[in-house]
Motif scaffolding. Structure first.
Motif, PDB file in Angstrom:
ATOM      1  N   ASP B  89       0.861  -1.168   0.000  1.00  0.00           N
ATOM      2  CA  ASP B  89       0.000   0.000   0.000  1.00  0.00           C
ATOM      3  C   ASP B  89       0.910   1.235   0.000  1.00  0.00           C
ATOM      4  O   ASP B  89       1.440   1.635   1.030  1.00  0.00           O
ATOM      5  CB  ASP B  89      -0.884  -0.040   1.256  1.00  0.00           C
ATOM      6  N   VAL B  90       1.103   1.809  -1.198  1.00  0.00           N
ATOM      7  CA  VAL B  90       2.091   2.879  -1.338  1.00  0.00           C
ATOM      8  C   VAL B  90       1.710   4.106  -0.514  1.00  0.00           C
ATOM      9  O   VAL B  90       2.551   4.705   0.166  1.00  0.00           O
ATOM     10  CB  VAL B  90       2.264   3.265  -2.830  1.00  0.00           C
ATOM     11  N   ASP B  91       0.417   4.467  -0.547  1.00  0.00           N
ATOM     12  CA  ASP B  91      -0.022   5.643   0.213  1.00  0.00           C
ATOM     13  C   ASP B  91       0.290   5.487   1.696  1.00  0.00           C
ATOM     14  O   ASP B  91       0.783   6.392   2.347  1.00  0.00           O
ATOM     15  CB  ASP B  91      -1.529   5.852   0.040  1.00  0.00           C
ATOM     16  N   ALA B  96       3.469   6.666   6.471  1.00  0.00           N
ATOM     17  CA  ALA B  96       4.279   6.156   7.574  1.00  0.00           C
ATOM     18  C   ALA B  96       5.661   6.800   7.544  1.00  0.00           C
ATOM     19  O   ALA B  96       6.227   7.159   8.573  1.00  0.00           O
ATOM     20  CB  ALA B  96       4.402   4.641   7.470  1.00  0.00           C
ATOM     21  N   LYS B  97       6.187   6.992   6.330  1.00  0.00           N
ATOM     22  CA  LYS B  97       7.509   7.590   6.182  1.00  0.00           C
ATOM     23  C   LYS B  97       7.493   9.029   6.703  1.00  0.00           C
ATOM     24  O   LYS B  97       8.364   9.448   7.470  1.00  0.00           O
ATOM     25  CB  LYS B  97       7.896   7.570   4.704  1.00  0.00           C
ATOM     26  N   LYS B  98       6.455   9.764   6.289  1.00  0.00           N
ATOM     27  CA  LYS B  98       6.337  11.159   6.709  1.00  0.00           C
ATOM     28  C   LYS B  98       6.233  11.255   8.233  1.00  0.00           C
ATOM     29  O   LYS B  98       6.911  12.038   8.874  1.00  0.00           O
ATOM     30  CB  LYS B  98       5.094  11.776   6.054  1.00  0.00           C
ATOM     31  N   ARG B  99       5.367  10.372   8.779  1.00  0.00           N
ATOM     32  CA  ARG B  99       5.160  10.381  10.232  1.00  0.00           C
ATOM     33  C   ARG B  99       6.461  10.106  10.965  1.00  0.00           C
ATOM     34  O   ARG B  99       6.826  10.791  11.917  1.00  0.00           O
ATOM     35  CB  ARG B  99       4.137   9.311  10.609  1.00  0.00           C
ATOM     36  N   ALA B 100       7.180   9.074  10.474  1.00  0.00           N
ATOM     37  CA  ALA B 100       8.416   8.677  11.133  1.00  0.00           C
ATOM     38  C   ALA B 100       9.442   9.802  11.062  1.00  0.00           C
ATOM     39  O   ALA B 100      10.153  10.081  12.029  1.00  0.00           O
ATOM     40  CB  ALA B 100       8.968   7.418  10.472  1.00  0.00           C
ATOM     41  N   GLU B 101       9.509  10.492   9.914  1.00  0.00           N
ATOM     42  CA  GLU B 101      10.472  11.588   9.770  1.00  0.00           C
ATOM     43  C   GLU B 101      10.168  12.715  10.750  1.00  0.00           C
ATOM     44  O   GLU B 101      11.062  13.265  11.381  1.00  0.00           O
ATOM     45  CB  GLU B 101      10.453  12.108   8.329  1.00  0.00           C
ATOM     46  N   GLU B 102       8.858  13.027  10.871  1.00  0.00           N
ATOM     47  CA  GLU B 102       8.480  14.075  11.829  1.00  0.00           C
ATOM     48  C   GLU B 102       8.880  13.698  13.244  1.00  0.00           C
ATOM     49  O   GLU B 102       9.390  14.515  14.002  1.00  0.00           O
ATOM     50  CB  GLU B 102       6.960  14.299  11.785  1.00  0.00           C
ATOM     51  N   ARG B 103       8.633  12.433  13.567  1.00  0.00           N
ATOM     52  CA  ARG B 103       8.919  11.989  14.919  1.00  0.00           C
ATOM     53  C   ARG B 103      10.428  12.006  15.195  1.00  0.00           C
ATOM     54  O   ARG B 103      10.863  12.330  16.291  1.00  0.00           O
ATOM     55  CB  ARG B 103       8.354  10.587  15.159  1.00  0.00           C
ATOM     56  N   ARG B 122      12.587   2.818   8.302  1.00  0.00           N
ATOM     57  CA  ARG B 122      13.233   1.780   7.496  1.00  0.00           C
ATOM     58  C   ARG B 122      12.216   0.917   6.772  1.00  0.00           C
ATOM     59  O   ARG B 122      12.365   0.605   5.590  1.00  0.00           O
ATOM     60  CB  ARG B 122      14.085   0.866   8.398  1.00  0.00           C
ATOM     61  N   ARG B 123      11.171   0.541   7.514  1.00  0.00           N
ATOM     62  CA  ARG B 123      10.139  -0.296   6.905  1.00  0.00           C
ATOM     63  C   ARG B 123       9.476   0.426   5.744  1.00  0.00           C
ATOM     64  O   ARG B 123       9.273  -0.144   4.675  1.00  0.00           O
ATOM     65  CB  ARG B 123       9.077  -0.669   7.960  1.00  0.00           C
ATOM     66  N   ALA B 124       9.151   1.709   5.999  1.00  0.00           N
ATOM     67  CA  ALA B 124       8.445   2.471   4.969  1.00  0.00           C
ATOM     68  C   ALA B 124       9.311   2.633   3.729  1.00  0.00           C
ATOM     69  O   ALA B 124       8.846   2.420   2.600  1.00  0.00           O
ATOM     70  CB  ALA B 124       8.030   3.826   5.527  1.00  0.00           C
ATOM     71  N   THR B 125      10.596   2.968   3.917  1.00  0.00           N
ATOM     72  CA  THR B 125      11.445   3.186   2.738  1.00  0.00           C
ATOM     73  C   THR B 125      11.677   1.875   1.978  1.00  0.00           C
ATOM     74  O   THR B 125      11.711   1.874   0.757  1.00  0.00           O
ATOM     75  CB  THR B 125      12.805   3.814   3.127  1.00  0.00           C
ATOM     76  N   ARG B 127       9.564  -0.607   1.790  1.00  0.00           N
ATOM     77  CA  ARG B 127       8.330  -0.894   1.046  1.00  0.00           C
ATOM     78  C   ARG B 127       8.266  -0.039  -0.211  1.00  0.00           C
ATOM     79  O   ARG B 127       7.935  -0.534  -1.283  1.00  0.00           O
ATOM     80  CB  ARG B 127       7.109  -0.598   1.924  1.00  0.00           C
ATOM     81  N   LEU B 128       8.609   1.247  -0.066  1.00  0.00           N
ATOM     82  CA  LEU B 128       8.541   2.140  -1.214  1.00  0.00           C
ATOM     83  C   LEU B 128       9.529   1.705  -2.287  1.00  0.00           C
ATOM     84  O   LEU B 128       9.232   1.728  -3.478  1.00  0.00           O
ATOM     85  CB  LEU B 128       8.804   3.576  -0.788  1.00  0.00           C
ATOM     86  N   LYS B 129      10.703   1.285  -1.842  1.00  0.00           N
ATOM     87  CA  LYS B 129      11.725   0.847  -2.786  1.00  0.00           C
ATOM     88  C   LYS B 129      11.242  -0.377  -3.562  1.00  0.00           C
ATOM     89  O   LYS B 129      11.383  -0.442  -4.786  1.00  0.00           O
ATOM     90  CB  LYS B 129      12.995   0.515  -2.000  1.00  0.00           C
ATOM     91  N   VAL B 130      10.677  -1.330  -2.829  1.00  0.00           N
ATOM     92  CA  VAL B 130      10.197  -2.549  -3.477  1.00  0.00           C
ATOM     93  C   VAL B 130       9.048  -2.249  -4.433  1.00  0.00           C
ATOM     94  O   VAL B 130       8.955  -2.818  -5.522  1.00  0.00           O
ATOM     95  CB  VAL B 130       9.766  -3.578  -2.408  1.00  0.00           C
ATOM     96  N   ALA B 131       8.180  -1.326  -4.003  1.00  0.00           N
ATOM     97  CA  ALA B 131       7.043  -0.985  -4.849  1.00  0.00           C
ATOM     98  C   ALA B 131       7.487  -0.189  -6.073  1.00  0.00           C
ATOM     99  O   ALA B 131       6.713   0.020  -7.000  1.00  0.00           O
ATOM    100  CB  ALA B 131       6.013  -0.197  -4.050  1.00  0.00           C
ATOM    101  N   GLY B 132       8.738   0.261  -6.065  1.00  0.00           N
ATOM    102  CA  GLY B 132       9.277   0.963  -7.213  1.00  0.00           C
ATOM    103  C   GLY B 132       8.871   2.428  -7.273  1.00  0.00           C
ATOM    104  O   GLY B 132       8.809   3.025  -8.329  1.00  0.00           O
ATOM    105  N   LYS B 133       8.555   2.989  -6.100  1.00  0.00           N
ATOM    106  CA  LYS B 133       8.158   4.401  -6.083  1.00  0.00           C
ATOM    107  C   LYS B 133       9.284   5.258  -5.494  1.00  0.00           C
ATOM    108  O   LYS B 133       9.961   4.836  -4.581  1.00  0.00           O
ATOM    109  CB  LYS B 133       6.898   4.603  -5.219  1.00  0.00           C
TER     110      LYS B 133
END
Lengths: 286, 133
Positions: B89-91, B96-103, B122-125, B127-133
């Motif tokens: 789920d890319v969105d 999650a990435k944005k939230r983690a960065e803020e935190r 780490r998890r979010a990035t 996932r994004l990498k695997v999804a190709g985004k």
């Protein structure tokens, strides 16, 4: 004897109740089916972790971990898995009864133990009895995902790692069949029974070391056991509910039969009475 | 050419089961490439993409931690979560990435919150990498 109208109302309301219990029975049957499938698809995961943990624990004598060692018991924690909603026969009551008996038998004061409770009904029951609650989770979906209970598995494992508790037991209803669920107690931590009687199937290279792997694997294993118990408990819950609802439907059937009989009797009595009144009236005119 | 059977198992069931030429994972001690006939091995994994090479194709899987168990003809990866690219789920990952960065900005270095945020980043990035985004 109750009036015709009263009996009629009771028949209608019993029929409505029967519709509901019948529907709940079928819903539970479907959910039970899915819960069993989930429990089955989860099995390989625990099995695999158990294999690796056992092979490390039994093959390597050097590697130790706090989770594998017994220490003096000062405080015990229990994870008790109840359901969120009722109408499941003796599902919650049986578990609670055995659980409380055991607590009374084992402990003298409430300082010696704490409970991590799953399920709204269980939480309310335990809270009412003044038992200390260490953590709780309510409102779990019917098909829980691993992440849903992460919070409490982490809590349980952390409490043990920080030596706030010295042993951990798991209480839940083990699914045997839709009509039989057994209250089960499992000792989760420390994992002492692991190294006994295990045969080494495979000897592995450990990268970077056996200790480092145990460090990561054992918490994961403990968490997976809790999750496995939860899936088992869910299947039990639906089984218990299905059986309870099927009994309720049968009862409603019996009740409707009885009521219909007395309704017909009352109706006949009313007709007979009416006829004899007419006949009596006619005879008086002659 | 011999192949090796790979099984990726999570608590919610099997994510991948198939034969591949080579498996590459990032273990905690470093990158591991596993070919058929590898000696039995157990190693914990970091949160990173797992690469499954078959012919000229390379499939990616996002795997959150867990560990890998290697036998000569079989590789099992056990993780708390794993997804194929199309299942991600890319969105959600982006949020999650944005939230983690803020935190990470707010939390202190040695806080558990900080570590948690780091992991979820780490998890979010991954996932994004695997999804190709």
């Amino acid at each position: 004897m109750a009036s015709l109208r009263e009996i009629k109302t009771r028949i209608t309301s019993t029929k409505k109740t029967k519709q509901i219990t019948k529907a709940m029975e079928m819903v539970s049957a479907a959910k039970l089916n899915r819960a069993q499938t989930n429990a089955q698809s989860y099995e390989p995961y625990t099995q695999k972790i158990r294999d690796v943990v056992t092979s490390i624990a039994s093959s390597n004598t050097e590697a130790t971990h706090p989770m594998l060692e017994e220490r003096p018991i000062k405080k015990t924690a229990y994870v008790a898995i109840f359901s969120d909603s009722g109408l499941a026969g003796g599902y919650n009551a049986n578990l609670l009864r055995s659980f409380l008996d055991k607590l009374k038998e084992r402990h003298n004061s409430t300082d010696e133990y704490g409970v991590i409770v799953v399920g709204r009904i269980g939480r309310d029951l335990i809270k009412k009895r003044g038992i200390p609650i260490l953590g709780e989770i309510t409102g779990l979906p019917d098909e829980p995902a691993f992440t849903d209970i992460k919070e409490i598995t982490r809590l349980a494992v952390d409490l043990y790692a920080d030596e706030k508790i010295d042993q951990l037991y798991l209480w839940y209803n083990h699914f045997v069949s839709p009509i039989q669920q057994d209250v089960t107690e499992t000792k989760l931590l420390p994992l002492t029974e692991l190294s006994e009687g295990a045969e080494v199937k495979q000897s592995y290279e450990y990268e970077p070391s056996a200790e480092a792997i145990l460090e990561q694997l054992l918490p994961q294993y403990a968490e997976s056991l809790i999750f496995g118990a939860l899936l088992d408990a869910k299947a039990s819950e639906f089984g218990a509910r299905m059986t309870a609802m099927s009994a309720a439907t049968d009862n409603a059937d019996g009740l409707i039969d009885d009521l219909t009989l007395s309704y017909n009797r009352a109706r006949q009595a009313a007709i007979t009475q009416e006829i004899s009144e007419i006949v009596g009236g006619a005879a008086a005119l002659e | 050419m011999p192949t090796i059977n790979v099984n990726v198992v999570t608590p919610d069931g099997t994510v991948f089961d198939g034969d591949v030429d080579m498996v590459s994972v990032r273990a905690q001690s470093g990158e591991l490439g596993i070919l058929p006939g590898h000696i039995p091995l157990v190693a914990p994994l970091t949160i990173e993409a797992v690469r499954l090479k078959k012919g000229t194709n390379t499939d990616l899987l996002s795997v959150s931690g867990g560990f890998i168990e290697v036998r000569p003809d079989k590789v099992t990866i056990l993780a708390e979560a794993a997804e194929k690219p199309e299942e991600i789920d890319v969105d959600r990952a982006e949020q999650a990435k944005k939230r983690a960065e803020e935190r990470l900005q707010r939390a202190k270095q040695d806080d558990t919150d900080f570590k948690r945020a780091q992991l979820s980043l780490r998890r979010a990035t991954t996932r994004l990498k695997v999804a190709g985004k």
